[in-house]
Design a protein around this motif. Structure first.
Motif, mmCIF file in Angstrom:
data_model
loop_
_atom_site.group_PDB
_atom_site.id
_atom_site.type_symbol
_atom_site.label_atom_id
_atom_site.label_comp_id
_atom_site.label_asym_id
_atom_site.label_seq_id
_atom_site.Cartn_x
_atom_site.Cartn_y
_atom_site.Cartn_z
ATOM 1 N N GLN A 51 0.824 -1.219 0.000
ATOM 2 C CA GLN A 51 0.000 0.000 0.000
ATOM 3 C C GLN A 51 0.858 1.270 0.000
ATOM 4 N N GLY A 52 2.068 1.165 -0.572
ATOM 5 C CA GLY A 52 2.942 2.330 -0.676
ATOM 6 C C GLY A 52 3.664 2.702 0.596
ATOM 7 N N THR A 53 3.572 1.872 1.651
ATOM 8 C CA THR A 53 4.189 2.224 2.940
ATOM 9 C C THR A 53 5.643 1.779 3.039
ATOM 10 N N GLY A 54 6.024 0.762 2.269
ATOM 11 C CA GLY A 54 7.370 0.220 2.391
ATOM 12 C C GLY A 54 7.480 -0.866 3.448
ATOM 13 N N TYR A 55 6.368 -1.171 4.111
ATOM 14 C CA TYR A 55 6.387 -2.178 5.180
ATOM 15 C C TYR A 55 5.229 -3.146 5.008
ATOM 16 N N LYS A 56 5.456 -4.398 5.405
ATOM 17 C CA LYS A 56 4.387 -5.399 5.367
ATOM 18 C C LYS A 56 4.674 -6.447 6.441
ATOM 19 N N GLY A 57 3.787 -6.532 7.420
ATOM 20 C CA GLY A 57 3.975 -7.457 8.534
ATOM 21 C C GLY A 57 4.732 -6.794 9.673
ATOM 22 N N ARG A 58 4.751 -7.478 10.834
ATOM 23 C CA ARG A 58 5.446 -6.934 12.003
ATOM 24 C C ARG A 58 6.152 -8.041 12.786
ATOM 25 N N MET A 59 7.138 -7.656 13.559
ATOM 26 C CA MET A 59 7.802 -8.552 14.493
ATOM 27 C C MET A 59 8.081 -7.763 15.764
ATOM 28 N N ALA A 60 8.302 -8.476 16.848
ATOM 29 C CA ALA A 60 8.527 -7.800 18.131
ATOM 30 C C ALA A 60 10.008 -7.561 18.360
ATOM 31 N N ILE A 61 10.303 -6.457 19.041
ATOM 32 C CA ILE A 61 11.633 -6.239 19.593
ATOM 33 C C ILE A 61 11.492 -6.274 21.105
ATOM 34 N N TYR A 62 12.513 -6.793 21.783
ATOM 35 C CA TYR A 62 12.382 -7.108 23.198
ATOM 36 C C TYR A 62 13.482 -6.472 24.047
ATOM 37 N N GLU A 63 13.139 -6.373 25.325
ATOM 38 C CA GLU A 63 14.067 -5.933 26.373
ATOM 39 C C GLU A 63 13.775 -6.847 27.556
ATOM 40 N N MET A 64 14.753 -7.637 28.008
ATOM 41 C CA MET A 64 14.500 -8.640 29.042
ATOM 42 C C MET A 64 15.526 -8.557 30.161
ATOM 43 N N ALA A 65 15.045 -8.828 31.364
ATOM 44 C CA ALA A 65 15.943 -8.864 32.518
ATOM 45 C C ALA A 65 15.422 -9.863 33.534
ATOM 46 N N GLY A 66 16.290 -10.746 33.993
ATOM 47 C CA GLY A 66 15.951 -11.662 35.080
ATOM 48 C C GLY A 66 16.468 -11.097 36.399
ATOM 49 N N ILE A 67 15.888 -11.564 37.500
ATOM 50 C CA ILE A 67 16.292 -11.071 38.816
ATOM 51 C C ILE A 67 17.527 -11.841 39.274
ATOM 52 N N THR A 68 18.673 -11.196 39.203
ATOM 53 C CA THR A 68 19.937 -11.763 39.667
ATOM 54 C C THR A 68 20.219 -11.246 41.079
ATOM 55 N N PRO A 69 21.135 -11.888 41.816
ATOM 56 C CA PRO A 69 21.413 -11.430 43.192
ATOM 57 C C PRO A 69 21.797 -9.950 43.286
ATOM 58 N N ASP A 70 22.654 -9.469 42.377
ATOM 59 C CA ASP A 70 23.064 -8.061 42.464
ATOM 60 C C ASP A 70 21.919 -7.120 42.095
#
Length: 577
Positions: free
Chosen positions: A504-523
């Motif tokens: 549709q002239g946008t230059g994009y088709k479909g999507r995917m996720a980008i992530y930011e992850m953190a587990g609880i470590t002792p520090d």
């Protein structure tokens, strides 16, 4: 106005095979659909193609494409029709036939290049219409066209508005609204809009009135795109139709209302959530399209990088604790949670979910709908859940302190809990929970991991072109290569979409996720208890594989999945690169 190329003037005699049979042979409808449509036609009349569209068995675009091939008549788009009523009225006046007859026949004519007459009609095969037109223009060269219902409706409205002005509303306004909602052009417009949105892959339809017109926009890949603009006079009929079929009070226009529709679009069952909110020019109506059946979701197809995917699977295997997914509305949080449930749903554990609303059904999972208007809230449902002997609990959203407290209690008593929260980043979850009244020591004792996400549009494969990234982006890539060498293999493939018909002239088709992850470590545990600032938490988490949303997006742009411009659009410009 652009003049379309001239097609064949006459319908060929060879085009005699019924359209229903052609649709069946092409695999566009099922035999049951055709039988139902034929039975309806036998009782009430009408064109079989139009009946199938109204049933939701086939989309109008698919029908028109088939008709065009069958009848050797091309399709005229909205840009091929005059943008003002004058070209229509000039030819209609020259025909010697009253404008009312043309409007009653839902037919229009205008003059193209070289004095050729172009005609478009709701039913261009109607013999009586063709006979009258051919007598009226006996010495003119005539070209017949097929057109989408909404394009024809818009052209007819242009003419109607010029020859007649608004009439006063009748005394029985509600009855009048119901009559408007049942008119065939209105029914077809709503049905075709739903079908078109579904066929294009839209997640939402926005219908927004203004002083002189109203617009219909589709949300495609997270971005709104205009699809249609019609005169304001038609809005009440369209709004009434949507409210009528979704169970909303048709006469109430001062209060927000919600409704639901179950429809068949292109042969697939779809749930449509409807929201109507009053505004100064009328109600803003939003329809969210939710397929009842969807392909099984897999975590490895959402966009998680291998290191994040390994961490996430490890957190899912924990015997108890809370995993929280954060992000704004429309960032794909629910999809991640549904994929999580399908991954851990082995049939050996009791899984309960409480949602508002339940968007997709998952076999083997007990899903509960919240009804806040009768007091059945997230917190009340969760208290009942704990008496259901669950192993895993999914909470659609932690909205208040009471829900958060019960989630923490469930985690402390040996349950695995998954939920969503509204924060801008992953590490902001801890501050948010503490603000909700959860003691810091309970936060770090129960939360196992936090995930933030956004949805990035994928570069259209049909028009992708190489692009040179700015030096700042390459500098960040060098740092990421040092920290995550396993994620950078091969050569960079920075790309952007030029824009084409496929996207549709946008230059994009479909999507995917980008992530930011953190587990609880002792520090990190100690830093949260010490009320450390976000920057310090990021520094500590960074030692254990944490990276920001922007950094994860840049990795995907480096690979050519998305563009650098798209990454900056969804992650903001808080950090300058």
């Amino acid at each position: 106005m652009t003049t379309p190329p001239a097609p064949h003037d006459d319908i060929p005699d060879a085009a005699t095979q019924p359209i229903g049979q052609l649709l069946l042979v092409a695999g566009l409808i099922a035999r049951d659909d055709l039988d139902q449509a034929l039975a309806f036609q036998a009782s009430y009349g009408g064109r079989i193609g139009s009946i199938l569209v109204r049933m939701g068995a086939v989309g109008e675009d698919q029908l028109l494409a088939l008709l065009s091939r069958q009848l050797s008549l091309p399709i005229v788009g909205s840009d091929g029709l005059p943008a003002s009523p004058e070209p229509f009225l000039a030819v209609l006046a020259a025909s010697g036939i009253g404008v009312e007859w043309w409007l009653d026949q839902e037919a229009l004519a205008w003059e193209g290049s070289g004095g050729r007459l172009f005609l478009v009609a709701r039913d261009p095969l109607k013999s009586s219409l063709r006979e009258v037109v051919e007598r009226a223009f006996a010495r003119r060269s005539i070209t017949w066209w097929l057109a989408r219902a909404q394009d024809l409706d818009r052209a007819l409205d242009l003419v109607r508005r010029r020859v007649a002005r608004d009439e006063s509303w009748p005394v029985d306004e509600i009855q009048h609204l119901k009559e408007l909602a049942e008119e065939a052009p209105v029914v077809e417009l709503v049905s075709n809009t739903l079908a078109q949105a579904f066929n294009e892959g839209a997640s939402d339809i926005h219908i927004e009135p203004s002083e002189r017109n109203f617009t219909i926009r589709f949300r495609l890949d997270g971005v709104l795109q205009n699809r249609l603009s019609l005169p304001r006079e038609r809005f009440d009929a369209v709004a009434s139709r949507i409210k009528l079929i979704s169970g909303i009070d048709i006469a109430e226009r001062r209060l927000p209302q919600d409704g639901r529709i179950s429809v068949r679009l292109s042969g697939e069952e779809i749930d449509v959530r409807v929201s109507a909110v009053p505004g100064i020019w009328g109600e803003s109506i939003v329809l969210r399209l939710l397929p009842k059946e969807r392909k099984a979701l897999r975590l490895d197809r959402l966009g998680m990088e291998p290191d994040y995917l390994e961490c996430y699977r490890g957190w899912l295997a924990e015997p108890h604790g809370i995993v929280l997914v954060t992000g704004p509305t429309g960032s794909g949080k629910s999809t991640t949670l549904y994929a999580t449930l399908e991954t851990i749903n082995t049939g050996t554990e009791k899984i309960l979910t409480v949602e508002d609303p339940v968007e997709y059904n998952i076999p083997g999972v007990s899903q509960v709908q919240v009804y806040a208007d009768i007091g059945y809230t997230f917190a009340r449902a969760l208290r009942a859940f704990l008496r259901q002997d669950p192993d895993i609990i999914m909470i659609g959203e932690i909205r208040d302190g009471e829900t958060a407290q019960i989630a923490v209690q469930a985690a402390l008593t040996g349950h695995r809990v998954f939920s969503t929260l509204h924060t801008n980043d992953a590490l902001g979850v801890f501050t948010r929970l503490i603000d909700m009244g959860i003691e810091p020591f309970l936060v770090v004792s129960t939360v196992r991991a936090v995930v933030a996400q956004r949805l990035a549009r994928l570069v259209c494969l049909h028009c992708a072109e190489p692009e040179a990234p700015p030096s700042e982006a390459e500098r960040i890539v060098l740092d990421l290569r040092r920290r995550f060498p396993s994620l950078f293999k091969g050569d960079p493939t920075w790309r952007h979409g030029r824009g084409c018909a496929q996207c549709q002239g946008t230059g994009y088709k479909g999507r995917m996720a980008i992530y930011e992850m953190a587990g609880i470590t002792p520090d990190l545990h100690e830093a949260i208890l010490a009320n450390a600032q976000t920057g310090e938490l990021q520094r500590i988490a960074g030692k254990h594989g944490y990276r920001t949303l922007r950094e994860d997006g840049i990795i995907k742009a480096w690979r050519g999945y998305t563009s650098l411009e798209e990454v900056l659009r969804i992650t903001g410009h808080i950090e300058r690169i």
